[in-house]
Each structure stands twice: as C-alpha cells, then as structure tokens.
Design a protein around this motif. Structure first.
Motif, short mmCIF file in Angstrom:
data_model
loop_
_atom_site.label_atom_id
_atom_site.label_comp_id
_atom_site.label_asym_id
_atom_site.label_seq_id
_atom_site.Cartn_x
_atom_site.Cartn_y
_atom_site.Cartn_z
N LYS A 1 0.85 -1.20 0.00
CA LYS A 1 0.00 0.00 0.00
C LYS A 1 0.88 1.24 0.00
CE LYS A 1 -3.80 2.49 0.48
NZ LYS A 1 -3.19 3.83 0.35
N THR A 2 0.68 2.12 -0.98
CA THR A 2 1.42 3.37 -1.06
C THR A 2 0.95 4.30 0.05
OG1 THR A 2 1.69 3.16 -3.44
CG2 THR A 2 1.94 5.36 -2.49
N LEU A 3 1.89 4.77 0.87
CA LEU A 3 1.56 5.71 1.94
C LEU A 3 1.91 7.14 1.56
CD1 LEU A 3 2.74 3.63 5.05
CD2 LEU A 3 0.46 3.73 4.01
N THR A 4 3.12 7.34 1.04
CA THR A 4 3.56 8.66 0.58
C THR A 4 4.37 8.47 -0.69
OG1 THR A 4 5.69 8.67 1.76
CG2 THR A 4 3.73 9.36 3.01
N GLY A 5 4.94 9.56 -1.18
CA GLY A 5 5.79 9.48 -2.36
C GLY A 5 7.08 8.72 -2.12
N HIS A 6 7.39 8.41 -0.84
CA HIS A 6 8.60 7.70 -0.50
C HIS A 6 8.35 6.40 0.26
CE1 HIS A 6 11.30 11.19 -1.43
NE2 HIS A 6 10.22 11.87 -1.10
N LEU A 7 7.23 6.29 0.96
CA LEU A 7 7.00 5.22 1.92
C LEU A 7 5.92 4.26 1.46
CD1 LEU A 7 7.91 4.33 4.78
CD2 LEU A 7 5.97 5.64 5.69
N THR A 8 6.18 2.94 1.66
CA THR A 8 5.24 1.88 1.30
C THR A 8 5.19 0.86 2.42
OG1 THR A 8 5.92 2.15 -1.02
CG2 THR A 8 4.59 0.21 -0.47
N ALA A 9 3.99 0.39 2.74
CA ALA A 9 3.80 -0.67 3.74
C ALA A 9 3.23 -1.89 3.05
CB ALA A 9 2.87 -0.21 4.85
N GLY A 10 3.54 -3.09 3.58
CA GLY A 10 3.07 -4.28 2.91
C GLY A 10 3.08 -5.50 3.80
N LEU A 11 2.64 -6.62 3.21
CA LEU A 11 2.56 -7.89 3.91
C LEU A 11 2.98 -9.00 2.95
CD1 LEU A 11 1.65 -9.49 6.46
CD2 LEU A 11 -0.61 -9.69 5.37
N LYS A 12 3.87 -9.90 3.41
CA LYS A 12 4.31 -11.04 2.62
C LYS A 12 3.83 -12.33 3.28
CE LYS A 12 8.62 -8.85 1.03
NZ LYS A 12 10.10 -9.00 0.99
N ILE A 13 3.23 -13.22 2.48
CA ILE A 13 2.75 -14.52 2.97
C ILE A 13 3.26 -15.59 2.00
CG2 ILE A 13 0.73 -15.90 3.60
CD1 ILE A 13 -0.83 -13.28 3.83
N SER A 14 3.79 -16.69 2.55
CA SER A 14 4.29 -17.75 1.67
C SER A 14 4.15 -19.11 2.35
CB SER A 14 5.75 -17.51 1.29
OG SER A 14 6.58 -17.54 2.43
N VAL B 1 7.13 -28.89 5.34
CA VAL B 1 6.19 -27.76 5.38
C VAL B 1 6.99 -26.51 5.72
CG1 VAL B 1 4.20 -26.73 6.52
CG2 VAL B 1 4.23 -29.19 6.08
N SER B 2 6.74 -25.44 4.99
CA SER B 2 7.37 -24.15 5.28
C SER B 2 6.31 -23.08 5.12
CB SER B 2 8.54 -23.89 4.33
OG SER B 2 9.03 -22.58 4.47
N MET B 3 6.07 -22.29 6.18
CA MET B 3 5.09 -21.21 6.13
C MET B 3 5.69 -19.94 6.73
SD MET B 3 1.47 -23.09 7.07
CE MET B 3 2.05 -23.68 8.67
N ARG B 4 5.34 -18.80 6.15
CA ARG B 4 5.90 -17.53 6.61
C ARG B 4 4.86 -16.42 6.49
NH1 ARG B 4 10.44 -14.57 7.60
NH2 ARG B 4 10.71 -12.54 6.58
N LEU B 5 4.80 -15.57 7.52
CA LEU B 5 3.94 -14.39 7.55
C LEU B 5 4.82 -13.22 7.98
CD1 LEU B 5 1.08 -13.10 7.41
CD2 LEU B 5 0.88 -13.62 9.85
N ALA B 6 4.93 -12.18 7.15
CA ALA B 6 5.89 -11.12 7.43
C ALA B 6 5.37 -9.75 6.98
CB ALA B 6 7.22 -11.42 6.74
N PRO B 7 5.02 -8.86 7.92
CA PRO B 7 4.77 -7.46 7.57
C PRO B 7 6.08 -6.79 7.15
CG PRO B 7 3.83 -8.01 9.71
CD PRO B 7 4.75 -9.13 9.34
N ALA B 8 5.99 -5.80 6.28
CA ALA B 8 7.19 -5.13 5.77
C ALA B 8 6.91 -3.65 5.54
CB ALA B 8 7.67 -5.80 4.48
#
Length: 462
Positions: free
Chosen positions: A262-275, A286-293
């Motif tokens: 998600k674009t927050l500003t012209g420089h900053l972005t927040a996100g979430l990675k799931i695998s 089994v390998s599972m991952r949940l990671a905010p970024a």
C-alpha cells in the motif's frame, strides 16, 4: 540544466498526433565528382552523433535495425564522441508490459539540452513492434537536435495517415478485468547421453493487480527434477564381469506466495508477505511464513527509472516441519526473524549500478544470521574503456533446516540436499577497451549463423 521539447515544431494546438520524421542521408556521389564527394563527406561527418545506451537488457533494443532505419544520424560507439547520449531504461508496468523511458541527453554543443519521452509496451508485443515504436520515438526526440545541424534543411515532419487519435484517460476506461493480470507457465526440458539423463518439469501461476495506491502479487509454482545416472559395478570375484546400476536422484519443490503493498507517501510503502510450500533440497516438508514489511525510498518513486535508494525492513514468523531431524534436534519449529535490506540502483550516462546489502537473524538466537552483499557495476570510465563487475558474497549462519543424519557420498556429489556451509560467493570481473573507427555503421549479417561446429570452435553465431 535547461530542458526543451520537440512539440514546438508542431503547430497543431493542444492535440498532438503521431508524427513521422524523415530525413535523407546524403547519397554517395559518383567517383567523377570529387568536389561533390568531399561536400557529402563533410555533411555526413558534421551530422548529429548519437550514442545508444540500452541499460538493463531492454527488449526490442536492436542497434543494427536503428542504424538502418535512422541513417540521417551518425551512430558512434562511445558516449564521449556523441552529441546526444540516448539513454533507455525500463520498468515493469501494471499490465505485464514495460515502461521504456528514453532520455535524450545533450553533450558538447548541446550540453544542457535534455528531453524525456516514454513508450509503453504490452506483455505480448512482438520485438519488431517494440523496436519500430522506439524508432518513431527516436525520430521525435532527435528532431530538435537535428534542427541545429547542417542537414536541418533536409528535415521534414508530417502527420501519419489517418485521423488524429483522441486522448484517452485511463481513469475513464471501464476495465472488465479490474486491472488484474494473469499468467500461466509450464516448462519441460530433457537432455541425455548414454550414461546420464535429466528431466525437468516446472509450472507457475501468477495474478497481479497494480494501481498507483496498491500492488498485489499472487503466485504458485512447482518443480520436478529427475537425474538418472548409469554406474558400472564390477564383480569382485570376476573383475571382467561388469554390470550397470541406475542411480536416480529426485528433487521436488512447490511454493505459494502473496505480496500486498500500500502506497503511503511518495517515498514510503507498507506491505505484507505470505508464503508456504515444501522443498526436498531444503529438508522442509512444510514451510510457512507471515511477514509485515515497510519500505522507504530516499528518492521519489517518480525518479525510479534513473535512481533508487531503498530501505526494506521485514519482521516475520516462520513455521517449519522437516523430513529428517535437523542438526539442532528439531522435527518441527516456529521461529521469528527480522531482516533489513539496503539497495541502490543508478542508471546514468556513465554506466549503471545495482548494489544491495541484506542482513537477517532469527529472534530466538541472533547467532543464527545471514549477511549478503551482492550486485553489479557497469562503468564507462573513458573513451573506449569499460569495467564491469558482478557478484555476491554471503556469510551463512542461519541453516537451521540442515538434516542431522550423515550424508552419503552420493548425496554430496549430486547435491540432493542442501549442504552445510559457512559462506557462499560468486564473482565476475570484465575489462574492455575498444578503439578504431567511430563512423562505421555498416550492417552485414552474412555468416551470422555458423551452427554447432561454429560454436564448438569459437566462431560464435546462432
């Protein structure tokens, strides 16, 4: 630096239609007219000198084609000899195609004159369509420079046949796919000799939606790798008697992943990675991952085609189940980890660089960490002189998945499973120096394909 645009050449009001630029290259005079020959040679040498710089492997960037189609400029092999440095960079577009940015950078007498044009391509565009669109864009961008050369009197601008297209605002277009792009890939490869056979199967599916505010990437992939070795076994009682034993090595893996940004500003972005997935090579059933970024770009993202300096921080939770008990005595475990990635990308007329430094560690034991430095540097240091470097180096301390059982000689030689290591590295260094004619732009494709024997004996060709 001052900038200027070509559109002052077209007195068409607010609406600009596609334009065709045509200029006649001075024809070679007859040998019986030396004065005319000298005049033509003078005009040719005083024509605009252009250096083509396609960085990042731009698709459709065919120098031979451009030389043939745009014969009214001199294509030089070194940027230090050019009047215009034609710098082309590209980025992935939301539709799966590419956004090509063409920078016209004036040098010498044109120093300070800069223009920028953009070409958008579709994912299934043929290379010929892309290179013809680039030719048209080169014609437009080079017109103001050519207008200040001795061949300016030969320059003509005209509208393409047909009515002028209407300007389309993407926001007003009803997209039945709602900006989603889907892709399915499948690959099969096989090769073999009398004693070795190899079969590889892979498939992948992806879905992506890209807007100015959101970026969503979804994907799944799987792979099957089988290698069959024929090994001769000698009977100890009868050395003259030999038998053939087949040794089969399998490596299978599959994964699914999702990225939401998600674009927050012209420089900053927040996100979430799931695998999630499995890998026999990594001993992971089994390998599972949940990671905010969160990601921050020092420079505005509007300058991404030329320069980036980003910091990416990720805090993740990982769950593993193993095929074999690990060296730490674990059959399954859930661990948190964090990582920080610093990356810089520069695409300038002196060359391009892409460097990154990444560090990560598990929260339960900071000694279980990984540090990696990687990238490439491609520099044009002087007239005809180039230096390029590619490589990576890692200090590895985070292999918590390594199986604890003893490795057989077969597993080590075939790398059936990931082996324990404290470091990894690869590197490439190249130096080049080119000298000679800067005017020879003759295209000659003869002997362009020399077949297998040509490749074996070092003659190149495809």
């Amino acid at each position: 630096m001052r900038s200027f645009s070509i559109y002052w050449l077209l007195a068409l009001g607010a609406s600009i239609a596609p334009v065709t630029v045509a200029a006649q290259t001075p024809t070679r005079p007859a040998a019986t007219a030396p004065s005319t020959a000298a005049q033509a040679d003078t005009i040719l040498k005083s024509s605009l000198r252009v250096y083509l710089d396609c960085q990042g492997g731009v698709r459709g960037c065919d120098r031979d084609f451009f030389v043939q189609e745009l014969g009214f400029v001199n294509w030089v092999r070194d940027r230090f000899d050019s009047d215009v440095h034609l710098l082309i960079t590209s980025l992935n577009a939301g539709n799966g195609g590419r956004e090509l940015t063409i920078n016209f950078l004036g040098q010498k007498a044109f120093s300070g004159k800069v223009d920028t044009l953009v070409v958008n391509t579709l994912p299934n565009d043929a290379d010929d369509r892309v290179r013809r669109e680039l030719v048209r864009t080169f014609q437009l961008g080079l017109a103001p420079f050519i207008a200040r050369t001795p061949i300016a009197s030969r320059l003509r601008l005209s509208l393409a046949s047909g009515s002028a297209p209407q300007q389309i605002n993407p926001r007003n277009v009803k997209d039945r796919w709602n900006f989603w792009l889907y892709r399915i890939d499948g690959n099969l490869s096989a090769n073999g000799e009398q004693l070795v056979r190899s079969t590889n199967l892979s498939t992948s599916l992806s879905a992506a939606r890209t807007t100015a505010d959101w970026k969503i990437n979804l994907g799944a992939s799987g792979s099957y790798n089988e290698r069959d070795f024929k090994v001769f076994v000698t009977d100890t009682d009868n050395p003259d008697l030999r038998d053939t034993v087949s040794v089969i090595v399998l490596q299978r893996a599959a994964s699914t992943n999702a990225l939401i940004g998600k674009t927050l500003t012209g420089h900053l972005t927040a996100g979430l990675k799931i695998s999630g997935g499995f890998s026999e090579v990594l001993n992971q059933k089994v390998s599972m991952r949940l990671a905010p970024a969160i990601e921050y770009n020092i420079f505005p993202w509007t300058e991404a085609t030329r320069r980036q300096l980003t910091l990416l921080y990720t805090l993740g939770l990982n769950h593993y189940q193993y095929y074999n008990t690990t060296v730490f005595g674990q059959d399954r475990e859930t661990r948190g980890n964090q990582s920080l990635l610093i990356a810089t990308t520069q695409r300038q007329k002196w060359g391009n660089t892409n460097l990154s430094l990444e560090g990560s560690h598990y929260l339960h034991d900071p000694q279980r960490n990984l540090l990696t430095l990687s990238g490439f540097v491609d520099l044009r240091l002087g007239r005809g002189f180039s230096l390029n470097f590619r490589g990576s180096a890692s200090r590895v301390r985070d292999q918590i998945y390594i199986a604890g059982n003893a490795r057989s000689e077969r597993d080590i030689l075939t790398q059936r499973q990931q082996l324990q290591t404290n470091f990894r590295y690869n590197m490439f260094v190249g130096v080049g120096y080119t000298f000679g004619s800067i005017y020879n732009t003759v295209v000659n494709q003869r002997f362009g394909t020399l077949g297998e024997s040509g490749r074996r004996f070092g003659f190149g060709g495809g």
